[in-house]
Design a protein around this motif. Sequence first.
Motif, PDB file in Angstrom:
ATOM      1  N   GLU A 157       9.278   1.082  21.100  1.00 17.84           N
ATOM      2  CA  GLU A 157      10.144  -0.077  21.372  1.00 17.84           C
ATOM      3  C   GLU A 157       9.823  -0.745  22.707  1.00 17.84           C
ATOM      4  OE1 GLU A 157      11.584   3.069  20.918  1.00 17.84           O
ATOM      5  OE2 GLU A 157      12.192   2.949  18.808  1.00 17.84           O
ATOM      6  N   GLY A 158       8.844  -0.206  23.461  1.00 19.63           N
ATOM      7  CA  GLY A 158       8.421  -0.866  24.687  1.00 19.63           C
ATOM      8  C   GLY A 158       9.094  -0.357  25.955  1.00 19.63           C
ATOM      9  N   TRP A 159       9.710   0.797  25.899  1.00 15.98           N
ATOM     10  CA  TRP A 159      10.302   1.377  27.106  1.00 15.98           C
ATOM     11  C   TRP A 159       9.591   2.683  27.406  1.00 15.98           C
ATOM     12  CZ3 TRP A 159      13.497   5.946  26.701  1.00 15.98           C
ATOM     13  CH2 TRP A 159      13.689   6.387  25.390  1.00 15.98           C
ATOM     14  N   ARG A 160       9.745   3.185  28.608  1.00 14.40           N
ATOM     15  CA  ARG A 160       9.023   4.385  29.026  1.00 14.40           C
ATOM     16  C   ARG A 160       9.975   5.401  29.625  1.00 14.40           C
ATOM     17  NH1 ARG A 160       4.135   1.516  32.151  1.00 14.40           N
ATOM     18  NH2 ARG A 160       4.502   3.219  33.583  1.00 14.40           N
ATOM     19  N   MET A 161       9.637   6.676  29.444  1.00  9.57           N
ATOM     20  CA  MET A 161      10.395   7.748  30.079  1.00  9.57           C
ATOM     21  C   MET A 161       9.458   8.895  30.418  1.00  9.57           C
ATOM     22  SD  MET A 161      12.459   9.679  26.937  1.00  9.57           S
ATOM     23  CE  MET A 161      13.161  10.887  28.061  1.00  9.57           C
ATOM     24  N   PHE A 162       9.842   9.671  31.424  1.00  8.30           N
ATOM     25  CA  PHE A 162       9.098  10.867  31.780  1.00  8.30           C
ATOM     26  C   PHE A 162       9.645  12.040  30.975  1.00  8.30           C
ATOM     27  CE2 PHE A 162       8.183   8.335  35.538  1.00  8.30           C
ATOM     28  CZ  PHE A 162       6.830   8.603  35.709  1.00  8.30           C
ATOM     29  N   ALA A 163       8.740  12.873  30.484  1.00  5.75           N
ATOM     30  CA  ALA A 163       9.158  14.044  29.705  1.00  5.75           C
ATOM     31  C   ALA A 163       8.003  15.030  29.626  1.00  5.75           C
ATOM     32  CB  ALA A 163       9.589  13.625  28.296  1.00  5.75           C
ATOM     33  N   TRP A 164       8.334  16.246  29.242  1.00  6.42           N
ATOM     34  CA  TRP A 164       7.301  17.244  28.987  1.00  6.42           C
ATOM     35  C   TRP A 164       6.574  16.907  27.691  1.00  6.42           C
ATOM     36  CZ3 TRP A 164      11.164  21.883  29.506  1.00  6.42           C
ATOM     37  CH2 TRP A 164      11.398  22.150  30.859  1.00  6.42           C
ATOM     38  N   VAL A 165       5.305  17.304  27.627  1.00  5.89           N
ATOM     39  CA  VAL A 165       4.564  17.301  26.371  1.00  5.89           C
ATOM     40  C   VAL A 165       4.407  18.754  25.958  1.00  5.89           C
ATOM     41  CG1 VAL A 165       2.419  16.721  25.178  1.00  5.89           C
ATOM     42  CG2 VAL A 165       3.368  15.148  26.880  1.00  5.89           C
ATOM     43  N   VAL A 166       4.851  19.066  24.753  1.00  7.45           N
ATOM     44  CA  VAL A 166       4.859  20.438  24.260  1.00  7.45           C
ATOM     45  C   VAL A 166       4.079  20.508  22.955  1.00  7.45           C
ATOM     46  CG1 VAL A 166       7.086  20.922  25.355  1.00  7.45           C
ATOM     47  CG2 VAL A 166       7.034  20.089  22.992  1.00  7.45           C
ATOM     48  N   GLY A 167       3.802  21.717  22.511  1.00 12.26           N
ATOM     49  CA  GLY A 167       3.204  21.894  21.193  1.00 12.26           C
ATOM     50  C   GLY A 167       1.710  21.720  21.148  1.00 12.26           C
ATOM     51  N   CYS A 168       1.064  21.721  22.314  1.00  9.73           N
ATOM     52  CA  CYS A 168      -0.394  21.644  22.332  1.00  9.73           C
ATOM     53  C   CYS A 168      -0.881  22.203  23.669  1.00  9.73           C
ATOM     54  CB  CYS A 168      -0.897  20.217  22.110  1.00  9.73           C
ATOM     55  SG  CYS A 168      -0.464  19.073  23.438  1.00  9.73           S
ATOM     56  N   ASP A 169      -2.178  22.457  23.714  1.00  9.58           N
ATOM     57  CA  ASP A 169      -2.778  22.915  24.960  1.00  9.58           C
ATOM     58  C   ASP A 169      -2.724  21.778  25.983  1.00  9.58           C
ATOM     59  OD1 ASP A 169      -5.237  25.192  25.728  1.00  9.58           O
ATOM     60  OD2 ASP A 169      -4.961  23.403  26.971  1.00  9.58           O
ATOM     61  N   PRO A 170      -2.333  22.043  27.240  1.00 11.63           N
ATOM     62  CA  PRO A 170      -2.298  20.972  28.233  1.00 11.63           C
ATOM     63  C   PRO A 170      -3.626  20.214  28.337  1.00 11.63           C
ATOM     64  CG  PRO A 170      -1.174  22.879  29.101  1.00 11.63           C
ATOM     65  CD  PRO A 170      -1.795  23.306  27.782  1.00 11.63           C
ATOM     66  N   ALA A 171      -4.744  20.887  28.118  1.00  9.56           N
ATOM     67  CA  ALA A 171      -6.055  20.230  28.224  1.00  9.56           C
ATOM     68  C   ALA A 171      -6.280  19.224  27.108  1.00  9.56           C
ATOM     69  CB  ALA A 171      -7.170  21.281  28.215  1.00  9.56           C
ATOM     70  N   ASP A 172      -5.489  19.306  26.037  1.00 11.63           N
ATOM     71  CA  ASP A 172      -5.654  18.377  24.906  1.00 11.63           C
ATOM     72  C   ASP A 172      -4.861  17.086  25.072  1.00 11.63           C
ATOM     73  OD1 ASP A 172      -7.342  20.170  23.679  1.00 11.63           O
ATOM     74  OD2 ASP A 172      -5.754  21.072  22.463  1.00 11.63           O
ATOM     75  N   VAL A 173      -3.963  17.028  26.061  1.00  7.62           N
ATOM     76  CA  VAL A 173      -3.165  15.820  26.269  1.00  7.62           C
ATOM     77  C   VAL A 173      -4.063  14.742  26.870  1.00  7.62           C
ATOM     78  CG1 VAL A 173      -1.184  14.814  27.472  1.00  7.62           C
ATOM     79  CG2 VAL A 173      -1.049  17.157  26.568  1.00  7.62           C
ATOM     80  N   HIS A 174      -3.986  13.520  26.331  1.00  7.87           N
ATOM     81  CA  HIS A 174      -4.816  12.434  26.835  1.00  7.87           C
ATOM     82  C   HIS A 174      -4.057  11.116  26.763  1.00  7.87           C
ATOM     83  CE1 HIS A 174      -5.684  11.147  22.684  1.00  7.87           C
ATOM     84  NE2 HIS A 174      -5.654  12.438  22.422  1.00  7.87           N
ATOM     85  N   ILE A 175      -4.503  10.164  27.550  1.00  9.73           N
ATOM     86  CA  ILE A 175      -3.905   8.835  27.571  1.00  9.73           C
ATOM     87  C   ILE A 175      -4.019   8.213  26.176  1.00  9.73           C
ATOM     88  CG2 ILE A 175      -4.233   6.486  28.478  1.00  9.73           C
ATOM     89  CD1 ILE A 175      -4.897   7.842  31.188  1.00  9.73           C
ATOM     90  N   ASP A 176      -2.916   7.574  25.742  1.00  8.42           N
ATOM     91  CA  ASP A 176      -2.793   6.928  24.430  1.00  8.42           C
ATOM     92  C   ASP A 176      -2.627   7.917  23.286  1.00  8.42           C
ATOM     93  OD1 ASP A 176      -2.742   4.315  25.359  1.00  8.42           O
ATOM     94  OD2 ASP A 176      -4.904   4.063  25.173  1.00  8.42           O
TER      95      ASP A 176
END
Length: 130
Positions: free
Chosen positions: A88-107
């Motif tokens: 919807e075009g808004w942003r919030m800070f939060a944890w990313v869970v359910g994957c290896d931290p090294a797999d998190v990437h922009i977009d």
Amino acid sequence: METARSDRELTGPFWAAVDRGELVRPVCDQCGHNFFSPHVVCPACQSVDWSYQPSSGRGRVYSHTTIHRPPDPSFEAPYVVADIELDEGWRMFAWVVGCDPADVHIDMPVTVAFVASPGGERLPAFRPAS
Ligand code: ZN
């Protein structure tokens, strides 16, 4: 004349929705602007007329960082904190869970998940979208 909302009035509906397993965000009733965190007035047009509306809970990682040394030993590290851009075009800070931290990437596509904090509070987090 409108009276300013108290902090509890500002954030109470957000946390009540989280307790129900729903994600909501403030939407301005005057100009339609989506914003977060909640403010007394719409940051775009300064109207006091806004309301919480349901979010799809779907979005993408705008940016992220990996925490290797937690602020409290009850936090299991490493973990990812991300700036999530919701559909919807808004942003919030939060944890990313359910994957290896090294797999998190922009977009990276993500969807909301609700997790318990080390203190037991229910919090919105995000996991990779399937
Ligand atoms: Zn507005």
